[in-house]
Motif scaffolding. Structure first.
Motif, mmCIF file in Angstrom:
data_model
loop_
_atom_site.group_PDB
_atom_site.id
_atom_site.type_symbol
_atom_site.label_atom_id
_atom_site.label_comp_id
_atom_site.label_asym_id
_atom_site.label_seq_id
_atom_site.Cartn_x
_atom_site.Cartn_y
_atom_site.Cartn_z
ATOM 1 N N GLY A 6 38.726 55.798 54.408
ATOM 2 C CA GLY A 6 38.774 55.319 53.039
ATOM 3 C C GLY A 6 37.399 55.365 52.404
ATOM 4 O O GLY A 6 36.507 56.106 52.840
ATOM 5 N N PHE A 7 37.224 54.537 51.375
ATOM 6 C CA PHE A 7 35.988 54.522 50.603
ATOM 7 C C PHE A 7 35.620 53.085 50.261
ATOM 8 O O PHE A 7 36.497 52.232 50.104
ATOM 9 C CB PHE A 7 36.152 55.306 49.293
ATOM 10 N N ALA A 8 34.337 52.838 50.149
ATOM 11 C CA ALA A 8 33.914 51.573 49.558
ATOM 12 C C ALA A 8 34.318 51.585 48.086
ATOM 13 O O ALA A 8 34.254 52.625 47.422
ATOM 14 C CB ALA A 8 32.408 51.398 49.689
ATOM 15 N N VAL A 9 34.773 50.449 47.585
ATOM 16 C CA VAL A 9 35.162 50.379 46.173
ATOM 17 C C VAL A 9 33.911 50.310 45.316
ATOM 18 O O VAL A 9 33.025 49.471 45.534
ATOM 19 C CB VAL A 9 36.059 49.157 45.908
ATOM 20 N N ASP A 10 33.827 51.218 44.356
ATOM 21 C CA ASP A 10 32.702 51.195 43.422
ATOM 22 C C ASP A 10 32.934 50.159 42.324
ATOM 23 O O ASP A 10 32.069 49.357 42.009
ATOM 24 C CB ASP A 10 32.518 52.581 42.812
#
Length: 345
Positions: A163-167
């Motif tokens: 996944g991704f860190a939420v910006d």
């Protein structure tokens, strides 16, 4: 040791956008809108099973306890009953207060549709790997249109392949912004599905919304048990500020991840959405019950025990429920709440 995952199913919504069928004890989540089973029963059925999963915990209001039990049937589950509605942050806080700190909680609304179950289960597996490293995970839906009725999540730095860190989180955008986000990529619709370690969320709530968590914690501790249900104490729970989990925690915490997924998701938030998912005849009409249509196209008819006839009508909804009849253009489906409010008055 691999932490166990407990599904937490939120059943507290009233579903007024699908009036007249959805109201009171027959809220949207308990209706068979996309098949023979209710949305709640479909949520139970898609809940991952296996040695890594605990039986689900179902959060609902007192008015829906018997409906939940009836639709649950012989399935294993525990109920956690909210005495008054205080929004999603307080509801989730009740579940967190009752959970072992190392248990992973998979929080899901009970009134959504997910058509691609393998994709959903794969997303849960990716999210669990992140949650075990103390990320608070939200699941984003890969957008296929510039929708203005959903919140969006902007992906930041990648977190391996999971996944991704939420910006940042974006409120429901105007059309031009939604079109720009769709063209740019890296944005997801906010589906309101979460996965986190209970102890991690407890710490986050004590940091970002202490009053909500402490009121829920006291309400759970002072609650009464009736068979398979814990009824939270009304006096304590009413002291919790009413706020969504997005505002209370997700938009404030610095360690929130998003797992984007394409899994055939819909929040079924309007009669237009119901029409979009329904089986249709050659003229694009979705019909339930006794209905006759001539020279009519793209309509949604739910006859509700009456006989309905349409002649020369296109793109309208006719929803019959007892003595209440809703007739409106499908393009105006978001306005149903006004009709429900007028009928109540």
């Amino acid at each position: 040791m691999t932490e166990l995952i407990q599904p937490v199913i939120l059943c507290g919504g009233a579903g007024t956008r699908l009036w007249p069928e959805s109201r009171g004890t027959r809220a949207k989540q308990f209706l068979p809108l996309t098949g023979e089973e209710s949305l709640f029963q479909q949520t139970l059925a898609r809940t991952p099973a296996g040695d890594a999963f605990l039986p689900p915990l179902i959060l609902c209001g007192e008015a829906h306890v018997e409906t939940v039990r009836d639709q649950l049937g012989s399935g294993q589950a525990a109920l956690l009953v909210e005495p008054v509605p205080r929004n999603t942050a307080a509801a989730i806080a009740l579940a967190v207060a009752r959970a072992d700190a190392d248990t992973l909680l998979l929080v899901m609304p009970s009134d959504h549709v997910i058509a691609d179950l393998p994709a959903f289960h794969a997303a849960v597996a990716r999210g669990a790997r992140l949650a075990r490293h103390d990320w608070i995970v939200t699941f984003g839906i890969t957008p296929d249109a510039p929708e203005t009725g959903f919140g969006y999540i902007a992906s930041g730095a990648p977190l391996g392949e999971d996944g991704f860190a939420v910006d940042r989180f974006i409120e429901k955008p105007p059309l031009a912004d939604a079109q720009a986000m769709l063209a740019a990529g890296g944005y997801s619709w906010n589906a309101g599905i979460f996965l986190f370690r209970a102890g991690r969320m407890r710490d986050a709530m004590l940091t970002h919304c202490r009053a909500i968590f402490e009121a829920a914690d006291r309400a759970a501790a002072a609650g009464r048990i009736d068979d398979d249900a814990l009824y939270a104490d009304a006096g304590h729970f009413a002291q919790a500020p009413a706020d969504s989990i997005d505002y209370a925690v997700m938009e404030k915490d610095d360690r929130v991840a998003v797992v984007p997924a394409s899994m055939g998701w819909s929040d079924l938030g309007s009669w237009q959405a119901v029409h979009g998912l329904a089986a249709k005849d050659a003229d694009g009409n979705a019909i339930t019950g006794d209905a006759f249509l001539h020279d009519s196209h793209g309509n949604l008819v739910r006859a509700g025990g009456k006989r309905v006839a349409l002649v020369g009508m296109d793109d309208i909804a006719v929803i019959v429920d007892g003595d209440d009849i809703l007739v409106m253009p499908l393009a105006r489906a978001q306005d149903v709440r006004a009709a429900a409010k007028a009928r109540a008055e």
